[in-house]
Design a protein around this motif. Structure first.
Motif, PDB file in Angstrom:
ATOM      1  N   GLY A  82     -91.344  20.857  17.351  1.00  0.00           N
ATOM      2  CA  GLY A  82     -91.271  19.552  16.517  1.00  0.00           C
ATOM      3  C   GLY A  82     -92.389  18.656  16.892  1.00  0.00           C
ATOM      4  N   CYS A  83     -92.686  17.747  15.830  1.00  0.00           N
ATOM      5  CA  CYS A  83     -93.628  16.882  15.995  1.00  0.00           C
ATOM      6  C   CYS A  83     -93.439  15.637  17.112  1.00  0.00           C
ATOM      7  CB  CYS A  83     -94.350  16.274  14.831  1.00  0.00           C
ATOM      8  SG  CYS A  83     -93.096  15.194  13.909  1.00  0.00           S
ATOM      9  N   ASP A  84     -92.014  15.732  17.277  1.00  0.00           N
ATOM     10  CA  ASP A  84     -91.724  14.620  18.377  1.00  0.00           C
ATOM     11  C   ASP A  84     -92.275  14.904  19.699  1.00  0.00           C
ATOM     12  OD1 ASP A  84     -90.031  16.795  18.385  1.00  0.00           O
ATOM     13  OD2 ASP A  84     -88.471  15.913  19.298  1.00  0.00           O
ATOM     14  N   LEU A  85     -92.608  16.089  19.794  1.00  0.00           N
ATOM     15  CA  LEU A  85     -93.217  16.400  21.093  1.00  0.00           C
ATOM     16  C   LEU A  85     -94.758  16.518  21.184  1.00  0.00           C
ATOM     17  CD1 LEU A  85     -90.862  19.413  22.217  1.00  0.00           C
ATOM     18  CD2 LEU A  85     -91.164  17.107  23.135  1.00  0.00           C
ATOM     19  N   LEU A  86     -95.577  16.023  19.991  1.00  0.00           N
ATOM     20  CA  LEU A  86     -96.781  15.977  20.112  1.00  0.00           C
ATOM     21  C   LEU A  86     -97.446  15.160  21.255  1.00  0.00           C
ATOM     22  CD1 LEU A  86     -99.527  16.757  18.079  1.00  0.00           C
ATOM     23  CD2 LEU A  86     -98.852  14.772  16.769  1.00  0.00           C
ATOM     24  N   ILE A  96     -98.851  23.989  17.530  1.00  0.00           N
ATOM     25  CA  ILE A  96     -98.490  23.817  16.320  1.00  0.00           C
ATOM     26  C   ILE A  96     -97.466  22.928  16.314  1.00  0.00           C
ATOM     27  CG2 ILE A  96     -98.402  24.651  13.957  1.00  0.00           C
ATOM     28  CD1 ILE A  96     -99.622  27.280  15.071  1.00  0.00           C
ATOM     29  N   HIS A  97     -97.461  21.786  15.724  1.00  0.00           N
ATOM     30  CA  HIS A  97     -96.302  20.940  15.554  1.00  0.00           C
ATOM     31  C   HIS A  97     -95.631  20.875  14.283  1.00  0.00           C
ATOM     32  CE1 HIS A  97     -97.626  19.870  19.586  1.00  0.00           C
ATOM     33  NE2 HIS A  97     -96.334  19.608  19.801  1.00  0.00           N
ATOM     34  N   VAL A  98     -94.610  20.759  13.967  1.00  0.00           N
ATOM     35  CA  VAL A  98     -94.024  20.440  12.702  1.00  0.00           C
ATOM     36  C   VAL A  98     -93.397  19.517  12.328  1.00  0.00           C
ATOM     37  CG1 VAL A  98     -94.162  23.108  12.309  1.00  0.00           C
ATOM     38  CG2 VAL A  98     -91.793  21.871  13.435  1.00  0.00           C
ATOM     39  N   PRO A  99     -93.110  18.964  11.262  1.00  0.00           N
ATOM     40  CA  PRO A  99     -92.156  17.483  10.727  1.00  0.00           C
ATOM     41  C   PRO A  99     -90.831  17.876  11.160  1.00  0.00           C
ATOM     42  CG  PRO A  99     -92.890  18.690   8.858  1.00  0.00           C
ATOM     43  CD  PRO A  99     -93.589  19.325   9.920  1.00  0.00           C
ATOM     44  N   LEU A 100     -90.024  16.890  11.447  1.00  0.00           N
ATOM     45  CA  LEU A 100     -88.640  16.853  11.643  1.00  0.00           C
ATOM     46  C   LEU A 100     -87.834  16.669  10.568  1.00  0.00           C
ATOM     47  CD1 LEU A 100     -88.824  14.621  14.714  1.00  0.00           C
ATOM     48  CD2 LEU A 100     -89.048  16.976  14.841  1.00  0.00           C
ATOM     49  N   LEU A 101     -86.493  17.289  10.657  1.00  0.00           N
ATOM     50  CA  LEU A 101     -85.635  17.118   9.675  1.00  0.00           C
ATOM     51  C   LEU A 101     -84.772  15.672   9.817  1.00  0.00           C
ATOM     52  CD1 LEU A 101     -84.178  20.420   9.144  1.00  0.00           C
ATOM     53  CD2 LEU A 101     -85.895  19.614   7.691  1.00  0.00           C
ATOM     54  N   MET A 102     -84.531  14.833   8.779  1.00  0.00           N
ATOM     55  CA  MET A 102     -84.259  13.694   9.100  1.00  0.00           C
ATOM     56  C   MET A 102     -82.856  13.439   8.173  1.00  0.00           C
ATOM     57  SD  MET A 102     -86.566  12.449  11.152  1.00  0.00           S
ATOM     58  CE  MET A 102     -86.378  10.763  11.249  1.00  0.00           C
ATOM     59  N   ALA A 103     -82.016  12.490   8.639  1.00  0.00           N
ATOM     60  CA  ALA A 103     -80.700  12.214   7.897  1.00  0.00           C
ATOM     61  C   ALA A 103     -81.240  11.245   6.512  1.00  0.00           C
ATOM     62  CB  ALA A 103     -79.786  11.760   8.641  1.00  0.00           C
ATOM     63  N   ALA A 104     -80.566  10.853   5.733  1.00  0.00           N
ATOM     64  CA  ALA A 104     -80.944   9.971   4.644  1.00  0.00           C
ATOM     65  C   ALA A 104     -81.144   8.490   4.974  1.00  0.00           C
ATOM     66  CB  ALA A 104     -79.937  10.204   3.577  1.00  0.00           C
ATOM     67  N   ASP A 105     -80.431   8.340   6.233  1.00  0.00           N
ATOM     68  CA  ASP A 105     -80.789   7.057   6.557  1.00  0.00           C
ATOM     69  C   ASP A 105     -81.783   6.929   7.439  1.00  0.00           C
ATOM     70  OD1 ASP A 105     -79.655   8.492   9.025  1.00  0.00           O
ATOM     71  OD2 ASP A 105     -77.949   7.081   9.217  1.00  0.00           O
ATOM     72  N   GLY A 106     -82.645   7.949   7.721  1.00  0.00           N
ATOM     73  CA  GLY A 106     -83.739   7.921   8.607  1.00  0.00           C
ATOM     74  C   GLY A 106     -83.722   8.402  10.003  1.00  0.00           C
ATOM     75  N   ARG A 107     -82.296   8.580  10.208  1.00  0.00           N
ATOM     76  CA  ARG A 107     -82.156   9.249  11.741  1.00  0.00           C
ATOM     77  C   ARG A 107     -82.388  10.755  12.003  1.00  0.00           C
ATOM     78  NH1 ARG A 107     -77.828  11.820  13.033  1.00  0.00           N
ATOM     79  NH2 ARG A 107     -76.826  11.137  10.685  1.00  0.00           N
ATOM     80  N   ARG A 108     -82.950  11.119  12.762  1.00  0.00           N
ATOM     81  CA  ARG A 108     -83.287  12.353  13.177  1.00  0.00           C
ATOM     82  C   ARG A 108     -82.042  13.190  13.379  1.00  0.00           C
ATOM     83  NH1 ARG A 108     -86.923  13.670  18.451  1.00  0.00           N
ATOM     84  NH2 ARG A 108     -84.963  13.025  19.499  1.00  0.00           N
ATOM     85  N   PRO A 153     -95.438  20.025   4.832  1.00  0.00           N
ATOM     86  CA  PRO A 153     -95.895  18.524   4.873  1.00  0.00           C
ATOM     87  C   PRO A 153     -96.024  18.162   6.141  1.00  0.00           C
ATOM     88  CG  PRO A 153     -93.372  18.849   4.417  1.00  0.00           C
ATOM     89  CD  PRO A 153     -94.173  20.315   4.328  1.00  0.00           C
ATOM     90  N   HIS A 154     -96.572  16.942   6.370  1.00  0.00           N
ATOM     91  CA  HIS A 154     -96.858  16.331   7.532  1.00  0.00           C
ATOM     92  C   HIS A 154     -95.879  15.150   7.978  1.00  0.00           C
ATOM     93  CE1 HIS A 154    -101.046  18.195   6.835  1.00  0.00           C
ATOM     94  NE2 HIS A 154    -101.098  18.047   8.182  1.00  0.00           N
ATOM     95  N   ASN A 155     -95.453  14.577   6.923  1.00  0.00           N
ATOM     96  CA  ASN A 155     -94.374  13.558   7.078  1.00  0.00           C
ATOM     97  C   ASN A 155     -92.998  14.313   7.410  1.00  0.00           C
ATOM     98  OD1 ASN A 155     -96.197  11.557   6.665  1.00  0.00           O
ATOM     99  ND2 ASN A 155     -95.815  11.355   4.547  1.00  0.00           N
ATOM    100  N   ASN A 156     -92.111  13.566   8.183  1.00  0.00           N
ATOM    101  CA  ASN A 156     -90.870  14.066   8.329  1.00  0.00           C
ATOM    102  C   ASN A 156     -90.102  14.128   7.210  1.00  0.00           C
ATOM    103  OD1 ASN A 156     -91.210  14.216  11.150  1.00  0.00           O
ATOM    104  ND2 ASN A 156     -90.541  12.284  11.631  1.00  0.00           N
ATOM    105  N   ILE A 157     -89.111  15.431   7.161  1.00  0.00           N
ATOM    106  CA  ILE A 157     -88.567  15.779   5.861  1.00  0.00           C
ATOM    107  C   ILE A 157     -86.898  15.200   5.859  1.00  0.00           C
ATOM    108  CG2 ILE A 157     -87.771  17.636   4.504  1.00  0.00           C
ATOM    109  CD1 ILE A 157     -89.946  19.260   6.127  1.00  0.00           C
ATOM    110  N   ILE A 158     -86.722  14.333   4.770  1.00  0.00           N
ATOM    111  CA  ILE A 158     -85.178  13.994   4.590  1.00  0.00           C
ATOM    112  C   ILE A 158     -84.472  14.852   3.963  1.00  0.00           C
ATOM    113  CG2 ILE A 158     -83.994  12.359   3.411  1.00  0.00           C
ATOM    114  CD1 ILE A 158     -85.601  11.010   5.501  1.00  0.00           C
ATOM    115  N   VAL A 159     -83.226  15.298   4.642  1.00  0.00           N
ATOM    116  CA  VAL A 159     -82.400  16.368   4.215  1.00  0.00           C
ATOM    117  C   VAL A 159     -81.111  15.472   3.292  1.00  0.00           C
ATOM    118  CG1 VAL A 159     -80.948  18.151   4.660  1.00  0.00           C
ATOM    119  CG2 VAL A 159     -83.007  17.858   5.954  1.00  0.00           C
TER     120      VAL A 159
END
Length: 223
Positions: free
Chosen positions: A115-119, A140-152, A207-213
């Motif tokens: 995850g990109c939090d470890l970049l 290689i770092h990847v975007p994180l999955l985020m909740a609708a409220d922006g919380r990881r 994508p580069h930005n974190n992803i909202i689930v």
């Protein structure tokens, strides 16, 4: 590293490290102020009588650069943006940064995807690879999955745990298809096997930005 004078005992308490006056970086991370860096031998001996110290690594005023396999060039000044890092905690447990470097090196890991939090941890780890004489892997770092409220999303909060996934998905294929859609590999979420995704994968699609689930997406395949 200790024999080379690269480490020193640290007696700082957690509360001191998180105090309001402690230096913080723009992303909220706490930068160790180097409180114990220049303790004399007499001061160290006195403090050791009342508290077991952690061991910190002196990080130089040096920029470390690398090319991430997804996010591209990344540079970090170790002293200014990391501060001296803990190698071993006061309870004797070795800290993450050292443990992960030694573990991966001894296992012969040549490529790390995480995850990109470890970049921002990577330059510190590259410095440790250098000090220990190990060949560093590609990162290689990847975007994180985020909740609708922006919380990881996290295991700590039991987000999307197995119980939840079993309630929403009848089989692995719909879940794999949803993740493939979120990762940019499919134009729409649809059931698919991991094997079917192999010829579709390309880092440029991710994508580069974190992803909202969103809840709406999760409910597409709900039983």
């Amino acid at each position: 590293m200790h024999n080379r004078g690269l480490t020193y005992p640290c007696f700082s308490y957690r509360a001191e490290l998180h105090a309001a006056q402690a230096p913080h970086l723009s992303d909220g991370r706490i930068l160790y102020a180097g409180t114990c860096r220049h303790l004399t031998a007499e001061q160290t001996a006195a403090k050791t009588r009342t508290k077991d110290p952690a061991q910190r690594l002196r990080l130089p005023d040096t920029a470390v650069s690398f090319i991430d396999g997804h996010y591209g060039p990344y540079t970090q000044n170790l002293a200014a943006e990391c501060g001296d890092i803990i190698l071993r905690r006061s309870d004797g447990v070795y800290a993450y940064q050292l443990a992960v470097v030694v573990d991966d090196a001894l296992m012969g890991i040549t490529e790390i995807v995480r995850g990109c939090d470890l970049l921002s941890s990577t330059p510190q780890q590259l410095y440790l690879y250098q000090l220990l004489g190990f060949t560093p892997p590609a990162f290689i770092h990847v975007p994180l999955l985020m909740a609708a409220d922006g919380r990881r999303l996290s295991k700590r909060d039991r987000d999307l745990d197995l119980g939840f996934l079993r309630q929403h998905f009848v089989s692995p294929q719909p879940l794999i298809g949803l993740l493939a859609f979120l990762a940019g590999l499919l134009p729409a979420p649809e059931p698919v096997s991991a094997k079917e995704l192999l010829p579709l994968f390309n880092w440029q699609k991710v994508p580069h930005n974190n992803i909202i689930v969103s809840e709406k997406l999760l409910n597409l395949f709900k039983l």
